[in-house]
Design an enzyme around this catalytic site. Structure first.
Site, PDB file in Angstrom:
ATOM      1  N   ASP A 265      51.151 -75.336  -1.144  1.00 42.89           N
ATOM      2  CA  ASP A 265      50.107 -76.292  -0.824  1.00 42.89           C
ATOM      3  C   ASP A 265      49.857 -76.151   0.681  1.00 42.89           C
ATOM      4  O   ASP A 265      50.668 -75.585   1.412  1.00 42.89           O
ATOM      5  CB  ASP A 265      50.541 -77.712  -1.210  1.00 42.89           C
ATOM      6  CG  ASP A 265      49.323 -78.620  -1.386  1.00 42.89           C
ATOM      7  OD1 ASP A 265      49.448 -79.651  -2.060  1.00 42.89           O
ATOM      8  OD2 ASP A 265      48.245 -78.270  -0.860  1.00 42.89           O
TER       9      ASP A 265
HETATM   10  C1  GLC Z   1      45.483 -80.269  -0.459  1.00 40.07           C
HETATM   11  C2  GLC Z   1      45.925 -80.577  -1.864  1.00 40.07           C
HETATM   12  C3  GLC Z   1      45.728 -79.433  -2.819  1.00 40.07           C
HETATM   13  C4  GLC Z   1      44.480 -78.673  -2.403  1.00 40.07           C
HETATM   14  C5  GLC Z   1      44.773 -78.010  -1.074  1.00 40.07           C
HETATM   15  C6  GLC Z   1      43.556 -77.276  -0.510  1.00 40.07           C
HETATM   16  O1  GLC Z   1      46.356 -80.840   0.464  1.00 40.07           O
HETATM   17  O2  GLC Z   1      47.228 -81.109  -2.054  1.00 40.07           O
HETATM   18  O3  GLC Z   1      45.605 -79.969  -4.140  1.00 40.07           O
HETATM   19  O4  GLC Z   1      44.156 -77.703  -3.379  1.00 40.07           O
HETATM   20  O5  GLC Z   1      45.266 -78.926  -0.108  1.00 40.07           O
HETATM   21  O6  GLC Z   1      42.551 -78.179  -0.234  1.00 40.07           O
END
Ligand code: GLC
Length: 733
Positions: A265
């Site tokens: 993430d």
């Molecule tokens: C965010 C989210 C994830 C998302 C990523 C990119 O923090 O937790 O679900 O796909 O970052 O935006």
């Protein structure tokens, strides 16, 4: 003669060299087996080129190998539609004019359809949009289990039951990936809240891990063949999930044989040693140093960037670790951008609108409907008062990374006016909730009383009042980065509903939300609809259902508790939720959702699997093909459902299993099958369901294996988890 032979030899050599030159390098030959292409590409890459593939180069992309013609990997959110382009290094929209997408219903709505066919349609449509926008990876779907009604991101997930989530996520994945776009199933694992999400250390029993929190991910990998998985921000037993040896190496890559890419993430990586050794393949981040500051580096400070390269050069890390990561990334590329017959995708097509509409219509849940309040056929009433901000507010923007810039969004008010005519609809906002801004709580100096008074005035003389409210994508509502603080409806809605009831008894409540809410007015409201976040076709879907053009068939994918501490996690105090700031213990274990309500004999406000129809259904006595079964056998269950009403409708028969006498704690019943049946008025349809006995077991944390105990099991057939219509018992030997 001699010269002739020499000349002939030279010609042959020349021809061979031309032939060899003409022959493509294996990695570029789409007809070669992928594993051969990977091996060939790896052999041609330098150490630096390999390391560069393992971390971000921009907000949503990572390097390819330009010298070899291997493309970059482009990811994009989200589970409900393709996010607009952002700047290279900033989260804000880049202002492109060709990236306004179709917004599909939130995944709670898809789960509420209890129809895997809808998940396939959903995946195919959203996959076509991702393909058209040239994305390699779609950052979704999310399948984290609904553990509390406060989690800000529950709207992005598929509810409280692992079996329902498993059955619905597989076709979604298949639909997306048939477009040559990878899914990225998230957030692996135990990311069941937003409070303190970047660091909370979750402790949970092996049984709850295996029986509740992992099954949807396991199905996504083993059946859905997901090409990538996203590690979650939180920790599990002391290691961040983006580089967690047990989750990523032992369970995901060894036990489940996952051959795809583990993507972190954004900003979820905290350690080079663990990233190198614990199964992370691609580090994505929130800024150029992966975490906080927008330093001058070109992403070279990422944990899997220079620090990793340095360790490889010094011999601290074995190059095999790097080759495994790069092989997985190359496999993803050869399955997507460099695959042979990659489709071309579509964007904002009529088929996508049709898909969004159909999924929304099938997911809407009729919770209560006294005196046949609904349907309201066109012409029945002259004056329909529509009250509430969610009748007009955009519900596709906000909420964090799933926020969308859409080509269009039909609001409930627009849909109602289109259906009933503007002369019969009178609207008043009723309450105000301000702008959806990430991380900012709404505060308003609006004159709430005047909003209520104007709403009451139009309700007073209306034939019927449709209150359209619920939550929204504001901070502390249904939004990433924060959990809700209460079960109650926000922005003074309860006060407004009471004021409306004082002047008109004919009030229905339609809730747009991704979470359960309390309903202090429930006994005075004759009709209630759970309306989710329905996306671009919202207004058409809800109007088709309210008018009776569509008979509602959705079922709740999670329980509505009467009060917060009726919820399992919330009844064990702070350490159980939201944790003490460092650790959190899932003290309820396997008893999540209806498993808890059943065991503790707590009546929910509305039960998992509940959903009414404009008709009624009767279930016949079930029969099984035998009475005794071995553990490797399947029970063949047969029964019929009769539509005893006047309109056609769809019923979701739910099959729960109950182990009458087990040596360990088990829920009273667990969902093990469901089937949605469309049945004409006054008709009956036979249902045949195969129930593999081996799926009735529990996870024995001593032997670390699944076990089905011998003895008597009861098969319960229900229209909801709290409305069991038939039972039949079988013996397992
Ligand atoms: C965010 C989210 C994830 C998302 C990523 C990119 O923090 O937790 O679900 O796909 O970052 O935006």
């Amino acid at each position: 003669m001699k010269n002739g032979i020499i000349n002939f030899g030279i010609i042959c050599l020349l021809l061979c060299s031309i032939f060899v030159k003409a022959q493509k390098p294996i990695y570029l030959d789409v007809n070669q087996p992928i594993e051969k292409r990977i091996e060939n590409a790896l052999s041609l890459m330098t150490l630096e080129e390999k390391v560069q593939m393992c971390h971000a180069q921009s907000k949503f992309s990572s390097k390819g190998v330009p010298r070899l013609g291997i493309p970059e990997v482009w990811t994009d959110d989200g589970p409900h539609g393709i996010r607009e382009e952002v700047f290279w290094d900033k989260w804000s929209g880049a202002g492109w004019t060709n990236d306004s997408c179709t917004a599909f219903p939130a995944l709670t709505c898809l789960a509420a359809s209890f129809n895997p066919q809808m998940a396939l349609i959903y995946g195919k449509a959203i996959g076509e949009e991702a393909r058209y926008r040239n994305k390699t990876v779609l950052l979704g779907p999310g399948v984290n289990i609904y553990r509390t009604p406060l989690n800000g991101r529950n709207f992005e997930y598929m509810g409280e039951d692992p079996y329902l989530s498993s059955r619905m996520v597989v076709p979604y994945i298949q639909g997306v990936q048939q477009n040559g776009v990878a899914v990225c199933v998230k957030h692996f694992a135990l990311n069941n809240q937003e409070e303190n999400r970047m660091s909370i250390n979750v402790k949970v029993s092996d049984r709850a891990l295996r029986e509740i929190y992992l099954p949807a991910f396991k199905a996504a990998v083993e059946e859905g063949k997901a090409w990538s998985i996203m590690g979650s921000y939180n920790q599990f037993r002391g290691e961040h999930c983006c580089h967690n040896d047990l989750l990523l190496n032992k369970i995901l890559k060894t036990e489940w044989k996952f051959d795809g890419v583990v993507i972190s993430d954004w900003g979820g990586v905290h350690n080079t040693d663990q990233s190198a050794n614990n199964g992370l393949d691609l580090e994505m981040g929130t800024s150029t140093n992966g975490l906080t500051t927008n330093g001058t580096s070109s992403y070279s400070e990422y944990y899997l960037a220079d620090p990793f390269l340095k360790g490889l050069k010094s011999g601290k890390y074995n190059e095999q670790l790097l080759n495994d990561k790069v092989s997985r990334i190359l496999r993803l590329i050869f399955r997507t951008t460099m695959s042979a017959d990659r489709p071309f995708g579509k964007f904002v097509s009529p088929e996508h609108s049709e898909a969004a509409l159909k999924i929304a219509e099938e997911g809407i849940v009729l919770l209560k409907n006294e005196k046949q309040f609904f349907p309201i056929p066109v012409g029945k009433y002259q004056k329909i008062a529509v009250i509430g901000e969610n009748a007009t507010r955009s519900l596709v923007i906000g909420g964090g990374s799933s926020s969308l810039k859409v080509a269009y969004e039909v609001s409930p008010l627009q849909g109602l006016i289109k259906k009933y005519g503007k002369d019969h609809i009178i609207y008043s906002q009723g309450y105000i909730s301000g702008k959806s801004e990430y991380g900012k709580e709404f505060s308003s100096d609006a004159n709430v009383d005047s909003l209520i008074n104007s709403a009451v005035e139009i309700a007073r003389n209306a034939d019927v009042v449709l209150f359209i409210g619920g939550l929204n994508k504001n901070h502390f509502q249904d939004a990433e980065g924060s959990d809700r603080k209460t079960l109650d409806l926000p922005f003074g809605q309860n006060k407004l509903i009471s004021a409306l009831l004082n002047v008109n008894k004919n009030v229905a409540v339609i809730l747009c939300s991704g979470n359960a809410v309390s309903m202090p007015w429930i006994n005075k409201i004759p009709a209630i609809v759970q309306n989710w976040y329905l996306g671009s076709e919202a207004g058409n879907a809800i109007t088709n259902v309210l008018s009776g053009d569509i008979n509602p068939s959705g079922k709740l994918p999670f329980s509505f508790p009467k009060k917060l501490d009726d919820n399992a996690a919330l009844s064990f105090g702070q350490l159980s939720y939201p944790g003490d700031g460092t650790n959190e213990e899932y003290k309820e274990g396997i008893l999540v959702g209806y498993r808890w309500f059943d065991t503790k004999k707590i009546a929910p406000l509305f039960a998992f699997g509940h959903g009414l129809s404009y008709t009624s259904f009767e279930y016949s006595k079930p029969v099984t093909n035998k009475t005794k079964y071995g553990k490797e056998e399947s029970v063949k269950l047969i029964f019929s459902i009769k539509n005893i009403g006047k309109v056609k409708g769809a019923e979701v028969a739910q099959i729960y299993i109950s182990d009458n006498k087990s040596t360990v704690i088990r829920p009273l019943k667990e969902l093990k099958a469901f089937k949605k049946m469309n049945i004409e008025a006054n008709q009956s349809r036979q249902v045949e369901i195969s129930l593999p006995v081996k799926e009735w077991g529990f996870f024995n944390d001593k032997t670390q294996n699944w076990e089905v105990e011998s003895g008597k099991y009861t098969i319960l057939i229900g229209s909801s988890s709290a409305d069991i219509r038939q039972r039949v018992s079988v013996q397992v030997n």
